[in-house]
Design an enzyme around this catalytic site. Structure first.
Site: not given
Ligand code: GAL
Length: 742
Positions: A370, A441
């Site tokens: 991320e 995710e």
């Protein structure tokens, strides 16, 4: 290599005196956590310290002409290694292994190795420098090895299988290879040779045809050993190395993933490597146990090792059980300065070199999880991964759309589903690139759910997992979907539920299933699954009216009975048609029971309400749900008022091994009613008593949360029979017997 996990000394505060043997330490065995942590409210204060480990090495007398190495599989986070007070290595990542050569610093006797271990969250190295949503426990938490080699020796081989039936074996020689040969053998796991080749030692890469080799696949994960022997002119073996691998091809094409040329949808969960109390420090069998749980209990076909390389034991079990693994470098959102990035590149190098033979690994994550785009940095991480392993694709996990794609696969954390919105974003909204798209995710913080939350919440958690997976499988634009995450995990103060736990798991921290576990399990066919995830108790409903009831099953249909009288049959909800087995909604609890009466009086209505809706008075209502496949009942659940409770206690394994390393067993505890349903709302204290050669890790009294909990046992150095007994005020005691073998 010899494991040297026993007879270490530990100090929580490093000093030169300790290194020199002038300050005391306490006796410890590895894997070791610098401090045990509590179940709730664990924090970095539990492990942030600069500690020391020390050990007298037991070495053979005659080491003439030998080279001697130490290998540390996991030292969190910055380790300096000293041999006889001379620094021989420094390693700046807690998630990959490193070696230190000690040959030139050895004495005849009394050789002392000391490790200065900095387990502070040092912002100079990944994953540190900003916030992190997980704790980063410290310790020498994996194995340490002694490796004694001849002056000429072999590096570990790297095996690729570009075609079924062909192994390409790269194996470098350290030292002068002239006049030497390498004998390469491909062995079945039983040890039978199925192919071999002899090549000059200087030949780096050799192709070994193995036409009889079977493919590694998800349901038939056949592994082989590649053994390379270094021979001198007379045929004497100077060195031997061997690695497990599998014959399989992995590729992405036309937006899909292919294993052995067969299209496979990657369906998995994210896994952290932590455990209650012990942090990162658990030995082999518990690492393997998580892979077993993923494959057998959760019935997924894939796992992402978020957010760092994990134990080889875990990976080896993924190899042997047939799981697809996406593994990645340490990091969380933050990119540091140039030195930090250099270390991240080093982490890519170590990850690929150390893990590239695992057939389960199909994708390298070469971005900081991320993080924002940083093209120069990520060009370099991609270059390193491709150079060291041309056989696998790269990816990197993003939370941003349309980021620069320097990898082969666009991995995206799709947190768009909020219960009302579609389960996943359309590909065109995520990336304009014509690359495969993987959900790395989903859910997680979008819907934290505790095992003891009200049933509606636990049900919605399960349904959100189903909606995301259904959407990802429906649109044909996703190669797979990893959801967040396998189990609840401890975290930093910036995250979690105040007790610094992220209740994001489909299992609790002890790996007990929440309803969402059955969302995943019911997609597989390894064993029958039936979970009724709605309450059947009127006291759980506003105005006492039971509404729709949801079941998760992998059976063809669910037949419902009330007090043994047939009500109706229900099938998977068409809204989930992309799933192998969508949730089943029961929207009629009266069905075939309905009486037909022409003229109903008020008293009749009162009677019928009590009979069909209120379900009170008279006989207690027992609801039975039968899961039926091919006309056979494969699983059955009964929900009825229960008078008695009992403990259901399962151990990961009951034959424990003592030796160069201690063993640990995980014990999962559930409080069940007489029909086998978890007694969610009874937070009962359980007293744990251990007798024999095991000790309890963590407290000896634990409180069940959501009717579930656990404990851990550790062997104490001797063999024999051990008994662990669990007591509560409301149940019969339960004993488990263990044998500890040397
Ligand atoms: C993601 C992150 C994970 C975890 C998850 C919770 O942003 O990558 O580590 O924090 O959110 O949903």
């Amino acid at each position: 290599m010899i494991r040297i996990n026993n007879n270490w000394e530990f100090t929580p505060s490093w000093s030169e005196d300790f290194m020199r043997g002038n300050a005391p330490g306490t006796a410890v065995r590895l894997p070791h956590t610098v401090r045990e942590s509590p179940l709730h409210y664990a924090s970095p204060a539990d492990y942030e310290m600069v500690s020391g480990y020390r050990k007298v090495l037991d070495l053979p007398r005659d080491l003439a002409g030998k080279r001697v190495f130490l290998q540390f599989d996991g030292a969190a986070h910055i380790a300096e290694v000293y041999i006889n007070e001379v620094k021989v290595a420094e390693h700046r990542s807690g998630y990959t292994a490193f070696r230190a050569e000690i040959t030139d610093h050895l004495k005849d006797t009394g050789n002392v190795v000391a490790v200065r271990l900095d387990s502070t969250e040092n912002s100079a190295i990944p994953p540190f420098g900003f916030v992190i949503d997980y704790l980063t426990f410290g310790g020498l938490y994996r194995d340490v090895w002694l490796d004694i080699r001849n002056s000429v020796y072999l590096d570990p081989p790297f095996i690729t299988t570009p075609e079924p039936g062909e192994a390409r074996v790269e194996c470098a020689v350290q030292g002068d290879p002239s006049g030497l040969t390498k004998r390469i053998s491909i062995l079945s796991e039983a040890g039978d040779s199925i192919a071999s080749a002899i090549v000059p030692a200087a030949t780096l890469t050799a192709s070994v045809p193995a036409p009889d080799a079977r493919c590694w696949d998800l349901e038939d994960p056949v592994c082989y050993r590649c053994r390379v022997e270094l021979l001198d002119g007379s045929g004497k073996v100077l060195d031997t190395v061997s690695e497990t691998f599998g014959f399989r091809t992995v590729e992405f094409k036309d937006g899909a993933f292919y294993l052995n040329s067969r299209k496979v949808f990657v369906r998995g969960l994210n896994r952290h490597q932590c455990y209650p109390y012990a942090g990162y420090a658990v030995p082999e069998q518990l690492q393997r146990e998580d892979a077993r749980i993923l494959k057998e209990e959760l019935q997924v076909n894939a796992v992402r090792t978020s957010h760092y390389p994990q134990s080889h034991y875990f990976l080896d079990e993924c190899d042997h059980r047939g799981l697809l693994v996406f593994t990645e470098i340490p990091g969380w959102q933050h990119i540091g300065d140039d030195a930090w990035k250099k270390q991240a590149c080093e982490n890519v190098r170590e990850m690929v070199l150390q893990y590239r033979n695992h057939p389960s690994i199909f994708l390298w994550g070469v971005r900081i999880n991320e993080s924002l785009d940083d093209d120069d940095f990520y060009r370099e991480t991609n270059r390193i991964a491709h150079e060291l392993d041309p056989s696998r694709c790269t990816s990197g996990v993003r939370y941003i759309e349309n980021s620069h794609l320097l990898e082969d696969v666009y991995s995206y954390n799709d947190f768009s589903h909020n219960g009302k919105t579609p389960g996943a974003m359309a590909k065109k909204a995520v990336t304009k690139e014509d690359a495969p798209l993987l959900i790395s995710e989903a859910n997680g913080h979008m819907f934290p759910t505790k095992a003891w939350d009200p049933w509606e919440k636990r049900q919605e958690h399960a349904l959100r997992h189903a909606r995301v997976l259904n959407a990802a499988m429906a649109d044909g634009d996703h190669v797979g979907c990893y959801q967040w995450c396998m189990f609840d995990y401890p975290t930093h103060q910036d995250f979690g539920s105040g007790d610094r736990i992220c209740y994001h798991g489909v299992m609790d921290y002890f790996r007990n299933a929440k309803p969402a576990a059955a969302t995943h399990a019911s997609q597989g066919q390894r064993h029958p699954v039936l979970e009724v995830i709605s309450s059947m108790d009127i006291g759980d409903y506003a105005a006492g009216i039971i509404g729709n009831v949801t079941c998760l099953t992998n059976a063809d249909e669910v037949r419902m009975y009330k007090n043994d009288k047939y009500v109706a049959t229900f099938h998977s909800d068409p809204a989930f048609s992309a799933l192998p087995h969508g949730p089943v909604t029961i929207d009629d609890t009266v069905g075939a029971l309905l009486e037909t009466e022409d003229r109903l009086k008020y008293e009749d209505l009162v009677r019928l309400y009590g009979l069909y809706i209120g379900n009170w008075g008279g006989q207690a209502t027992a609801w039975r749900f039968d899961a039926v496949t091919d006309g056979e009942v494969v699983a059955s659940v009964t929900k009825a008022p229960s008078r008695t409770l009992h403990l259901d206690v399962t151990a990961s394994h009951t034959e424990l091994k003592e030796g160069e390393v201690y063993d640990m067993a995980a014990v999962r505890i559930r409080l069940l009613d007489e029909y086998g349903n978890v007694a969610v709302y009874d937070p009962i204290p359980v007293t744990i008593m251990a007798e024999g050669p095991v000790e309890i890790v963590g407290p000896s009294v634990t409180v069940l949360e959501g009717g579930m909990g656990g404990t851990y046992l550790r062997t104490t150095g001797s063999s024999g029979t051990a008994r662990v007994t669990l007591f509560t005020d409301q149940t019969e005691p339960v004993s488990l017997m263990f044998t500890v073998k040397q």
